[in-house]
Every structure is written in C-alpha cells, then in structure tokens.
Motif scaffolding. Structure first.
Motif, PDB file in Angstrom:
ATOM      1  N   ALA A  35      18.208 -14.605  -0.207  1.00 44.34           N
ATOM      2  CA  ALA A  35      17.084 -13.679  -0.343  1.00 44.34           C
ATOM      3  C   ALA A  35      17.575 -12.277  -0.695  1.00 44.34           C
ATOM      4  O   ALA A  35      17.001 -11.605  -1.563  1.00 44.34           O
ATOM      5  N   MET A  36      18.628 -11.806  -0.032  1.00 43.00           N
ATOM      6  CA  MET A  36      19.165 -10.485  -0.336  1.00 43.00           C
ATOM      7  C   MET A  36      19.698 -10.424  -1.753  1.00 43.00           C
ATOM      8  O   MET A  36      19.523  -9.413  -2.457  1.00 43.00           O
ATOM      9  N   PHE A  37      20.354 -11.498  -2.211  1.00 46.01           N
ATOM     10  CA  PHE A  37      20.855 -11.532  -3.580  1.00 46.01           C
ATOM     11  C   PHE A  37      19.695 -11.465  -4.578  1.00 46.01           C
ATOM     12  O   PHE A  37      19.760 -10.757  -5.595  1.00 46.01           O
ATOM     13  N   SER A  38      18.610 -12.199  -4.281  1.00 45.50           N
ATOM     14  CA  SER A  38      17.443 -12.178  -5.164  1.00 45.50           C
ATOM     15  C   SER A  38      16.808 -10.800  -5.200  1.00 45.50           C
ATOM     16  O   SER A  38      16.374 -10.326  -6.256  1.00 45.50           O
ATOM     17  N   LEU A  39      16.754 -10.143  -4.029  1.00 43.22           N
ATOM     18  CA  LEU A  39      16.164  -8.808  -3.989  1.00 43.22           C
ATOM     19  C   LEU A  39      16.994  -7.825  -4.813  1.00 43.22           C
ATOM     20  O   LEU A  39      16.449  -6.965  -5.504  1.00 43.22           O
ATOM     21  N   ARG A  40      18.322  -7.927  -4.724  1.00 43.21           N
ATOM     22  CA  ARG A  40      19.180  -7.021  -5.482  1.00 43.21           C
ATOM     23  C   ARG A  40      19.083  -7.283  -6.977  1.00 43.21           C
ATOM     24  O   ARG A  40      19.145  -6.352  -7.783  1.00 43.21           O
ATOM     25  N   CYS A  41      18.910  -8.536  -7.349  1.00 42.71           N
ATOM     26  CA  CYS A  41      18.853  -8.874  -8.771  1.00 42.71           C
ATOM     27  C   CYS A  41      17.481  -8.627  -9.381  1.00 42.71           C
ATOM     28  O   CYS A  41      17.358  -8.518 -10.601  1.00 42.71           O
ATOM     29  N   ASN A  42      16.432  -8.577  -8.555  1.00 50.56           N
ATOM     30  CA  ASN A  42      15.066  -8.393  -9.067  1.00 50.56           C
ATOM     31  C   ASN A  42      14.416  -7.220  -8.334  1.00 50.56           C
ATOM     32  O   ASN A  42      13.441  -7.384  -7.590  1.00 50.56           O
ATOM     33  N   LYS A  43      14.980  -6.054  -8.551  1.00 53.02           N
ATOM     34  CA  LYS A  43      14.507  -4.876  -7.822  1.00 53.02           C
ATOM     35  C   LYS A  43      13.062  -4.531  -8.161  1.00 53.02           C
ATOM     36  O   LYS A  43      12.280  -4.158  -7.286  1.00 53.02           O
ATOM     37  N   PHE A  44      12.680  -4.638  -9.425  1.00 55.44           N
ATOM     38  CA  PHE A  44      11.318  -4.281  -9.813  1.00 55.44           C
ATOM     39  C   PHE A  44      10.300  -5.232  -9.185  1.00 55.44           C
ATOM     40  O   PHE A  44       9.269  -4.804  -8.663  1.00 55.44           O
ATOM     41  N   ARG A  45      10.607  -6.541  -9.234  1.00 57.83           N
ATOM     42  CA  ARG A  45       9.708  -7.512  -8.612  1.00 57.83           C
ATOM     43  C   ARG A  45       9.635  -7.299  -7.109  1.00 57.83           C
ATOM     44  O   ARG A  45       8.579  -7.445  -6.489  1.00 57.83           O
ATOM     45  N   THR A  46      10.768  -6.937  -6.510  1.00 55.91           N
ATOM     46  CA  THR A  46      10.780  -6.647  -5.079  1.00 55.91           C
ATOM     47  C   THR A  46       9.893  -5.450  -4.748  1.00 55.91           C
ATOM     48  O   THR A  46       9.130  -5.456  -3.787  1.00 55.91           O
ATOM     49  N   ILE A  53       2.147  -5.869  -0.542  1.00 63.13           N
ATOM     50  CA  ILE A  53       2.017  -6.115   0.893  1.00 63.13           C
ATOM     51  C   ILE A  53       1.530  -4.858   1.618  1.00 63.13           C
ATOM     52  O   ILE A  53       0.657  -4.908   2.482  1.00 63.13           O
ATOM     53  N   SER A  54       2.105  -3.702   1.232  1.00 62.01           N
ATOM     54  CA  SER A  54       1.712  -2.442   1.879  1.00 62.01           C
ATOM     55  C   SER A  54       0.248  -2.123   1.626  1.00 62.01           C
ATOM     56  O   SER A  54      -0.483  -1.716   2.543  1.00 62.01           O
ATOM     57  N   ILE A  55      -0.204  -2.321   0.373  1.00 68.12           N
ATOM     58  CA  ILE A  55      -1.606  -2.054   0.050  1.00 68.12           C
ATOM     59  C   ILE A  55      -2.523  -2.994   0.830  1.00 68.12           C
ATOM     60  O   ILE A  55      -3.573  -2.586   1.346  1.00 68.12           O
ATOM     61  N   GLY A  56      -2.131  -4.261   0.930  1.00 74.71           N
ATOM     62  CA  GLY A  56      -2.941  -5.219   1.681  1.00 74.71           C
ATOM     63  C   GLY A  56      -3.071  -4.849   3.146  1.00 74.71           C
ATOM     64  O   GLY A  56      -4.170  -4.866   3.716  1.00 74.71           O
ATOM     65  N   VAL A  57      -1.946  -4.512   3.769  1.00 77.34           N
ATOM     66  CA  VAL A  57      -1.973  -4.132   5.189  1.00 77.34           C
ATOM     67  C   VAL A  57      -2.788  -2.856   5.384  1.00 77.34           C
ATOM     68  O   VAL A  57      -3.605  -2.750   6.315  1.00 77.34           O
ATOM     69  N   PHE A  58      -2.583  -1.876   4.501  1.00 79.16           N
ATOM     70  CA  PHE A  58      -3.322  -0.617   4.602  1.00 79.16           C
ATOM     71  C   PHE A  58      -4.822  -0.862   4.457  1.00 79.16           C
ATOM     72  O   PHE A  58      -5.636  -0.260   5.173  1.00 79.16           O
ATOM     73  N   SER A  59      -5.204  -1.739   3.523  1.00 79.90           N
ATOM     74  CA  SER A  59      -6.631  -2.026   3.317  1.00 79.90           C
ATOM     75  C   SER A  59      -7.251  -2.658   4.551  1.00 79.90           C
ATOM     76  O   SER A  59      -8.368  -2.306   4.960  1.00 79.90           O
ATOM     77  N   ILE A  60      -6.534  -3.598   5.164  1.00 75.13           N
ATOM     78  CA  ILE A  60      -7.058  -4.248   6.370  1.00 75.13           C
ATOM     79  C   ILE A  60      -7.237  -3.237   7.501  1.00 75.13           C
ATOM     80  O   ILE A  60      -8.265  -3.209   8.174  1.00 75.13           O
ATOM     81  N   VAL A  61      -6.221  -2.386   7.684  1.00 77.99           N
ATOM     82  CA  VAL A  61      -6.299  -1.375   8.740  1.00 77.99           C
ATOM     83  C   VAL A  61      -7.454  -0.412   8.470  1.00 77.99           C
ATOM     84  O   VAL A  61      -8.201  -0.030   9.387  1.00 77.99           O
TER      85      VAL A  61
END
Length: 269
Positions: A35-46, A53-61
């Motif tokens: 997972a860490m390797f994938s995150l480093r290789c796909n920074k934009f997608r990450t 995720i942040s927008i979803g959590v903020f909207s719910i709150v």
C-alpha cells in the motif's frame, strides 16, 4: 522417553498457532508495504482519494450539525409556548398550503376579546393557568434613541406561567400589576440594547407612542427561532388594561391555556 514424546505432542498445537500468527503478520506487513509503495507511485490518485474521503466526512459532520441545530432551534421556540398549551384566536398561527378556507373567510370570524378571556377564567375547571394577550406596533423612544415598530404586547396575569420568558434584569409583573392600567413595561433584550446601549434600563422611563412607561425588567435574550409565537427580543410587554386603553381591543387577541397537571390537551378541549 514416553514423557518427552508426550510433551512434544502437547507442544505441536502451540507451534502451529505460532506459525499461523507469523504468516498472518507477514501478510499484513507485506500488504502495508504494498500500500505504501502504491501511494508513493500514485501520489495524484492518493491525493484525490484523501480529498474525497475528507469531503465526505466533512459533509456528514456538517449535515449532522445543521440537523442538530435545527432541532434545538425548533425545540427552543416550542418551549417558549409550552408543550401542552392551548391557544384560542381568530386566525391560526400559520396557514398551510391546501387549507380549504381563504384569508377573507377568517375576517368573518369574531375576534377573541377580553370578555371571552374573563368568561373562561371564571368558568373553566380544567385550566392550570389562563392568560390573554394581544399585540400592536409602535415606536419605542428613550431620550434621542428610537426603536421603530416594536411589538407592544399587553398581557394578563399568568402570562409568565405559560410562556417561557426569562428575566435578565429587574422583575416580571406582579399579578395585580398585570391586571391594571399602570404605566409599566418589561423590555425585550434587543429593544433594551438598542435604547440603552448596555446600561441598565430598569428604573428609567421609555416612551411608547404617546405614553411614558416605567421599566421594571428586561427579558433574557431569546435569539431567532423558526418556531416561535412572537419575537420576544423585539417586544415591549405592558399590563393588559393599559394596553387596551392605549390601543383599543377592536382586533382582539388570543387566549392561552395551560391544562391542570395530569390533564391532556384533548381532555381540556
């Protein structure tokens, strides 16, 4: 020899559990590394995933906070009237879509006047508290300060037992004062702030229309509510007989009833 062999047999299940635990830990560690390797290789997608995720959590709150605020606002407005209060008046508080009568039909109804209140007060056996109030508008003046179109609310005794009006300064009307023509008044918070700029209004005189009234108290700030009978913060309360003398009673008012303890609204009606 037999005892050693037995001990070895007893240790075999333990060894198997340890090996399984090592395998599980190895798999978890490899998954984390992958997972860490994938995150480093796909920074934009990450970045996009974390943003989503942040927008979803903020909207719910935010939705939960708004919903909670609306519930509190409505509860506060309803609490000012009381959960078991009956009101009698010519017009309903709010005409909903689909009502079968037109507004001009309401004008054909007789207004609720002081005589109706006095009759019910003298003859009703189900009322724990009963009061009468009406409203009109007038400018409220103190020295050079003016509060335009304030709600002037003449009230009968027991008004404070039905409506939740907190006292911030001074006091509310005594029963004999509320049933008199004395030139007294109880100010809403916004009117007091507008006219006196933070100083205490109690003991001073304000002018309502052409009448000078002695200030006996100030209400606690109520704030805005979407479920309230009238705006207490922008109101001036006066004794009923004084208000009727000052403005007349041609348009009538409303009777508010709090049933005796243990009685439901349906029983009183």
């Amino acid at each position: 020899f037999r005892s050693v062999t037995g001990t070895q047999k007893e240790d075999r299940p333990m060894m198997k559990r340890v090996k399984r635990a090592h395998v599980v830990l190895d798999l978890v560690w490899e998954s984390v590394q992958f997972a860490m390797f994938s995150l480093r290789c796909n920074k934009f997608r990450t970045l996009l995933s974390l943003l989503g995720i942040s927008i979803g959590v903020f909207s719910i709150v935010l939705v939960l906070a708004v919903t909670s605020g609306l519930k509190g606002n409505i509860r506060k407005g309803l609490d000012s009237l009381g959960g078991n209060t009956i009101t009698i008046q010519r017009e309903p508080w709010d005409l909903e879509d689909g009502d079968s009568y037109a507004w001009w039909e309401l004008l054909k109804r007789p207004p609720v006047v002081v005589a109706d209140y006095e009759f019910m007060k003298d003859n009703s056996e189900c009322c724990g508290a009963i009061t009468y109030f009406t409203t009109f508008t007038a400018d409220v003046n103190y020295l050079r300060s003016t509060f335009s179109d304030g709600n002037i609310v003449p009230v009968a005794p027991d008004f404070d037992k039905i409506f939740a009006i907190g006292v911030d300064q001074g006091r509310w009307f005594l029963p004999e004062e509320a049933d008199s023509r004395q030139g007294l008044c109880f100010l809403g918070a916004d009117i007091a702030q507008s006219l006196f700029k933070g100083s205490s209004p109690v003991g001073n005189r304000v002018k309502v229309g052409r009448f000078e009234l002695y200030v006996i108290g100030v209400a606690l700030p109520q704030g805005e509510s979407i479920a309230t009978v009238f705006d207490i913060d922008h109101s001036v309360f006066v004794p009923l007989d004084f208000g009727v003398m000052a403005a007349g009673s041609g348009n009538g008012g409303a009777i508010a009833i709090a049933p005796k303890e243990g009685l439901e609204t349906e029983e009183v009606i």
